[in-house]
Motif scaffolding. Structure first.
Motif, PDB file in Angstrom:
ATOM      1  N   ILE A   1       0.820  -1.203   0.000  1.00  0.00           N
ATOM      2  CA  ILE A   1       0.000   0.000   0.000  1.00  0.00           C
ATOM      3  C   ILE A   1       0.863   1.266   0.000  1.00  0.00           C
ATOM      4  CG2 ILE A   1      -0.269   0.309   2.499  1.00  0.00           C
ATOM      5  CD1 ILE A   1      -3.102   0.476  -0.099  1.00  0.00           C
ATOM      6  N   LYS A   2       2.133   1.121   0.350  1.00  0.00           N
ATOM      7  CA  LYS A   2       2.978   2.325   0.374  1.00  0.00           C
ATOM      8  C   LYS A   2       3.241   2.856  -1.042  1.00  0.00           C
ATOM      9  CE  LYS A   2       7.641   0.328   0.470  1.00  0.00           C
ATOM     10  NZ  LYS A   2       8.777  -0.025   1.305  1.00  0.00           N
ATOM     11  N   TYR A   3       2.977   2.033  -2.039  1.00  0.00           N
ATOM     12  CA  TYR A   3       3.154   2.484  -3.422  1.00  0.00           C
ATOM     13  C   TYR A   3       1.836   2.945  -4.050  1.00  0.00           C
ATOM     14  CZ  TYR A   3       7.714   0.284  -3.067  1.00  0.00           C
ATOM     15  OH  TYR A   3       8.976  -0.053  -2.678  1.00  0.00           O
ATOM     16  N   PHE A   4       0.849   3.137  -3.212  1.00  0.00           N
ATOM     17  CA  PHE A   4      -0.474   3.510  -3.711  1.00  0.00           C
ATOM     18  C   PHE A   4      -0.718   5.004  -3.479  1.00  0.00           C
ATOM     19  CE2 PHE A   4      -4.887   4.406  -2.521  1.00  0.00           C
ATOM     20  CZ  PHE A   4      -5.514   4.111  -3.719  1.00  0.00           C
TER      21      PHE A   4
ATOM     22  N   PRO B   1       6.422   5.801 -12.041  1.00  0.00           N
ATOM     23  CA  PRO B   1       6.136   4.372 -12.244  1.00  0.00           C
ATOM     24  C   PRO B   1       6.260   3.545 -10.973  1.00  0.00           C
ATOM     25  CG  PRO B   1       8.206   5.000 -13.308  1.00  0.00           C
ATOM     26  CD  PRO B   1       7.593   6.261 -12.793  1.00  0.00           C
ATOM     27  N   ASN B   2       6.673   4.167  -9.878  1.00  0.00           N
ATOM     28  CA  ASN B   2       6.662   3.459  -8.599  1.00  0.00           C
ATOM     29  C   ASN B   2       5.404   3.783  -7.802  1.00  0.00           C
ATOM     30  OD1 ASN B   2       8.996   1.793  -8.445  1.00  0.00           O
ATOM     31  ND2 ASN B   2      10.221   3.672  -8.448  1.00  0.00           N
ATOM     32  N   MET B   3       4.398   4.314  -8.467  1.00  0.00           N
ATOM     33  CA  MET B   3       3.109   4.582  -7.825  1.00  0.00           C
ATOM     34  C   MET B   3       2.012   3.778  -8.525  1.00  0.00           C
ATOM     35  SD  MET B   3       2.774   6.423  -5.218  1.00  0.00           S
ATOM     36  CE  MET B   3       3.994   7.167  -4.168  1.00  0.00           C
ATOM     37  N   ASN B   4       1.150   3.210  -7.714  1.00  0.00           N
ATOM     38  CA  ASN B   4      -0.003   2.479  -8.245  1.00  0.00           C
ATOM     39  C   ASN B   4      -1.270   3.276  -8.007  1.00  0.00           C
ATOM     40  OD1 ASN B   4       1.346   0.213  -9.180  1.00  0.00           O
ATOM     41  ND2 ASN B   4       1.272  -0.792  -7.174  1.00  0.00           N
ATOM     42  N   ARG B   5      -2.189   3.189  -8.936  1.00  0.00           N
ATOM     43  CA  ARG B   5      -3.492   3.844  -8.717  1.00  0.00           C
ATOM     44  C   ARG B   5      -4.483   2.859  -8.112  1.00  0.00           C
ATOM     45  NH1 ARG B   5      -7.418   3.941 -13.903  1.00  0.00           N
ATOM     46  NH2 ARG B   5      -6.739   2.013 -14.847  1.00  0.00           N
TER      47      ARG B   5
END
Lengths: 317, 371
Positions: free
Chosen positions: B322-325, B336-340
C-alpha cells in the motif's frame, strides 16, 4: 370546499385585468406557479401566478435540484452526487418554493415538482423562461390524474436530521419508501431507528444505512431497478390496474447525449404492458425497446432524455 | 487448477501487502450454449507462437513496416497450425459463411492501440479465405477512441468500423450481474454484435500495463471490451478485476466465438496504462503473439511488461504494498513506482480456472521465431 362566489368573481376580474388564463388542471394535480419574471408563461396558460403575502409564506423554500461531482475517498475519481428534494416531499412538504433557481435548472425543478405532485413556486432565471415554458407544455400535454405512490418500504420518521439524511439516501438509491407513523405489515420492510435491524448507530453513515435497507429488502424485491445510470431518480405510482413511472434525470449533460436508445434499462417488479412513453428532449419516435417479462418482472430500455420521462403502464393479469 | 483450488491456493500463500478480496457472487444470464469446441482455449490450448522482428516498427517515427508485418503474420499463423500455406492456416478458422468481428483495442489511441497495419493484414487474410469485406467489422464496445486510429483508411473497402453506440447496442438477454461495492448499476451487458451478428471473433489486443488489472491483454480485451459497465470494478483502490475479467470472458457466446488471438506487440506501454499520455512509458517489444489460448498468451505478456519494468528499475506489477499507492492520479501518471490501484495480474491465472486456457509456463508450448 367551494370558494365563495365573491372570490370567484374577484379572481375572474383579476384574470381579465392581467390578460392571464388560469391553467386548467387535471383532477388531483397540484399547481405550478411562476414568479413575475415568467409572467408570459401565465399568459400562455402554462402556470399560475405565484401567490404573495401570507399564502406565499406557506411555501417552504427548497434548494434547486442538481447533480454535483464529489471526490471519492479512495481515489481521484469523482462520483455524481444528486441533490433532490424528493425526500423532503416524501417527508411531508406539499408546498415548495424554488426561490433560487440558477440558470439551467428551472425545467428540472418543474419536473421534480410535477413528479412528486407538490405545489411549487418556480422563480426561474430570465434565461430559462423559454425552456421552462417548453417543459410546462410537455408536462401539461402528458398530465393525468396522479396515482397513489407505490412503495414496499416503510420508514418511521422521528423527524431528526439523521433520519432526513436517510430518507435522502433512500430516494437517491431508488429504494421506494413511504413515511409511516408506525410499522405497516403491508410493507416488506420497516425502517425504524433503534430496532435490531436498524440500530441508531448505523445511521451515522447514511450511505451504509441505505445499503443495509437495500440488503434487508433484497434487490429482487425492489419495485424499480435502474441499470445504466446513477443519476436518475424513479417514482412509481399505480392503482393495481395502471401505473406511471416517473424518471427524473439529474445529469443534464449525459442525458442530453444524442439518441441513445438504450440509455437506461428498467426493471419493474410486477408484470406490466407499457402503454406510452413521454420523454422530454427526445424525438417523437422515441420508444421503449426490448420489452421482456421474466418471472414477475417487466424490463425495457428507455432512450436518452432530458430532465423527465414518463412511462405509462397497464398491469397484466 | 480449478477455481476452488485457485482460491485455496490464494488463501494459503502469504501475499505481501493488501490481501485479495473474496470472490463476489456472479449471476450469469445467457441463453447461449457452448460450441462443441469453444473458441477459447480452442484447438491450440497451451500453445503460443511469438514472432519477433527488429524491422517491424521504427522506434523514432513509430512507422510500421507493412511487408514485415505481413511476413510476421504469415509465419505466426503457419507455425501455430503447422500448415505451409498461410491461407490453409486461416481457413482452419474462417470461411465464406462467417461474419467476423475484429476486436481491437483503441484505449490510449493514438499512442497505444491495435496497430492499423496489423488489423489490415488480418482483414486481408480473412478476405483471402472467402470472408466478404462487408462481413468484417472492426469494433470496440465504446464509441470515440475507436475512431482515432482511422482503421478505415487501412482496410479494404466494405469493412466497417463500429461500436455498440453505433450499431446494434447491448443485448438485454446476456449479462453478468454482481454487486461489487454497493453500486446501483449491477449489470454488465454483452454487446449485440457478438450475440446476433458475429459467427467468429479475432481478438487483437496490444501489450499494455494496466493500473488496475496489472496488464491488459487477450482476456481483458475480449471481456472488458465486449461488455458494458465494467469500469465499476476498478473505481476503488482495491478492485474486482481479479475475477471479473475472466468471468466475463467465459460467458457464452463470447467464449465460443472468439477463435483466434493475435497480440500486437509492435509497440507497448509499460506504465500508466491502459492509456499512453506520456511517450516515455511506451516501448517497442517488436513482436506478435499468436494462439487460440488467451491465458497462455497473456501469461507471457506479464513477463514482457514486468521485465521491462524491472529493466527500468521500478516496482513489479505484482507489488501489492500500500505504500506504493496514491489517490492522486498525477502521482501515478508521473511516477512508475506509484499504483493507482492494487494491481491484479492474477486475473489471468483466475481465467485459467474457468477453463479459458493454460497458465503454467511448464505446460505451455511456446515457439519463438525471429524474422
Amino acid at each position: 370546499m367551494k370558494p365563495a362566489p365573491s372570490t370567484v368573481a374577484l379572481a375572474s376580474i383579476a384574470a381579465l385585468v392581467c390578460g392571464a388564463r388560469e391553467p386548467q388542471r387535471v383532477e388531483g394535480r397540484r399547481p405550478l406557479y411562476v414568479t413575475s419574471g415568467a409572467a408570459r408563461l401565465v399568459e400562455q396558460g402554462l402556470a399560475a401566478p405565484a401567490p404573495t403575502g401570507a399564502e406565499a409564506a406557506a411555501f417552504e423554500e427548497v434548494p434547486h435540484p442538481r447533480v454535483r461531482s464529489v471526490p471519492t475517498v479512495a481515489r481521484a475519481t469523482n462520483v455524481p452526487w444528486i441533490d433532490s428534494n424528493g425526500w423532503r416531499f416524501q417527508r411531508g412538504i406539499q408546498k415548495a418554493n424554488y426561490a433560487k433557481l440558477p440558470a439551467g435548472f428551472a425545467a428540472l425543478a418543474a419536473a421534480e415538482a410535477f413528479a412528486f405532485n407538490v405545489d411549487a413556486i418556480l422563480n426561474p432565471d430570465p434565461a430559462d423562461v423559454e425552456e421552462l415554458g417548453k417543459m410546462l407544455q410537455f408536462l401539461k400535454a402528458n398530465d393525468q390524474p396522479p396515482l397513489p405512490a407505490l412503495a414496499n418500504i416503510g420508514v418511521v420518521d422521528d423527524r431528526s436530521s439523521v433520519m432526513g439524511e436517510i430518507l435522502n439516501m433512500l430516494t437517491r438509491r431508488n429504494l421506494l419508501y413511504r413515511v409511516v407513523s408506525a410499522p405497516d405489515p403491508a410493507l416488506s420492510v420497516t425502517v425504524q431507528l433503534g430496532t435490531p435491524d436498524f440500530p441508531s448507530d448505523a445511521a451515522k453513515n447514511p450511505v451504509e444505512f441505505a445499503a443495509r435497507v437495500r440488503a434487508k429488502l433484497g434487490d429482487d424485491n425492489r419495485l424499480v431497478r435502474l441499470y445504466g445510470t446513477g443519476t436518475v431518480i424513479a417514482r412509481l405510482t399505480g392503482d393495481g390496474k395502471r401505473a406511471r413511472l416517473y424518471l427524473l434525470a439529474f445529469d443534464r449533460s449525459r442525458r442530453r447525449q444524442a439518441d441513445d436508445t438504450q440509455a437506461i434499462r428498467i426493471r419493474l417488479l410486477g408484470r406490466y404492458q407499457p402503454a406510452k412513453l413521454a420523454a422530454y428532449g427526445t424525438g417523437s419516435n422515441a420508444s421503449l425497446t426490448d420489452l421482456r417479462h421474466i418471472g414477475n418482472t417487466t424490463e425495457f430500455w428507455v432512450p436518452s432524455f432530458n430532465a423527465i420521462a414518463l412511462v405509462d403502464l397497464d398491469a397484466l393479469p | 487448477m480449478d477455481r476452488r483450488e485457485f482460491l485455496a491456493a490464494m488463501a494459503a500463500v502469504p501475499v505481501l501487502g493488501v490481501q485479495p478480496r473474496p470472490i463476489p457472487n456472479y449471476r450469469i444470464v445467457t441463453k447461449y450454449k457452448p460450441a462443441p469446441q469453444p473458441g477459447m482455449p480452442g484447438p491450440y490450448r497451451g500453445r503460443v507462437v511469438t514472432v519477433h522482428s527488429p524491422r517491424c516498427i521504427d522506434e523514432v517515427t513509430e512507422k510500421v513496416d507493412v511487408p514485415t508485418v505481413k511476413a510476421m503474420i504469415a509465419r505466426g499463423m503457419t507455425t501455430l497450425t503447422g500448415d505451409k500455406d498461410p491461407r490453409d492456416s486461416w481457413a482452419r478458422f474462417f470461411n465464406a459463411q462467417d461474419f467476423v468481428g475484429i476486436k481491437v483495442n483503441a484505449s490510449g489511441a493514438p499512442g497505444a492501440m491495435s496497430m492499423p497495419e496489423v488489423v489490415a493484414e488480418i482483414a486481408n487474410n480473412l478476405i483471402a479465405v472467402g470472408v466478404k469485406p462487408t462481413n468484417i467489422v472492426i469494433h470496440e464496445r465504446g464509441a470515440g477512441q475507436i475512431l482515432l486510429p482511422r482503421y478505415d483508411r487501412f482496410v479494404p473497402a466494405g469493412i466497417r468500423v463500429e461500436s455498440a453506440n453505433t450499431w446494434l447496442g447491448l443485448d438485454p438477454d446476456v449479462y453478468v450481474e454482481a454487486n461489487f461495492f454497493g453500486e446501483e448499476d449491477t449489470r454488465s451487458y454483452l454487446i449485440r454484435m457478438v450475440t446476433e451478428q458475429f459467427t467468429k471473433i479475432v481478438n487483437v489486443p496490444n501489450m499494455k500495463d494496466h493500473g488496475a488489472s496489472g496488464v491488459t491483454g487477450c482476456v481483458k480485451n475480449i471481456a472488458y471490451g465486449e461488455f458494458n459497465n465494467v469500469a465499476r470494478s476498478h473505481y476503488h483502490a482495491q478492485t474486482e478485476t481479479l475475477s471479473f475479467i475472466g468471468t466475463l470472458a467465459a460467458v457464452e457466446p463470447l467464449r465460443s466465438r472468439t477463435v483466434l488471438n493475435i497480440m500486437d506487440g509492435l509497440r507497448g506501454v509499460w506504465h500508466a496504462g491502459p492509456f499512453s499520455r506520456d511517450r516515455k512509458f511506451r516501448f517497442y517489444p517488436k513482436q506478435l503473439k499468436f494462439g487460440t489460448d488467451p491465458v497462455a498468451i497473456d501469461r507471457f505478456l506479464i513477463d514482457v511488461i514486468d521485465d521491462k519494468r524491472k529493466k527500468e528499475g521500478v516496482i513489479s506489477v505484482w507489488n501489492r504494498d500500500i505504500k506504493y499507492f496514491s489517490t492522486n492520479q498525477e502521482d501515478w501518471d508521473r511516477d512508475p513506482n506509484m499504483n493507482r490501484s492494487i494491481r491484479e495480474p492474477g486475473h489471468i491465472e483466475y481465467a485459467s480456472t474457468l477453463g479459458l486456457g493454460v497458465y503454467d509456463t511448464n505446460k505451455i508450448q511456446h515457439t519463438e521465431l525471429t524474422i
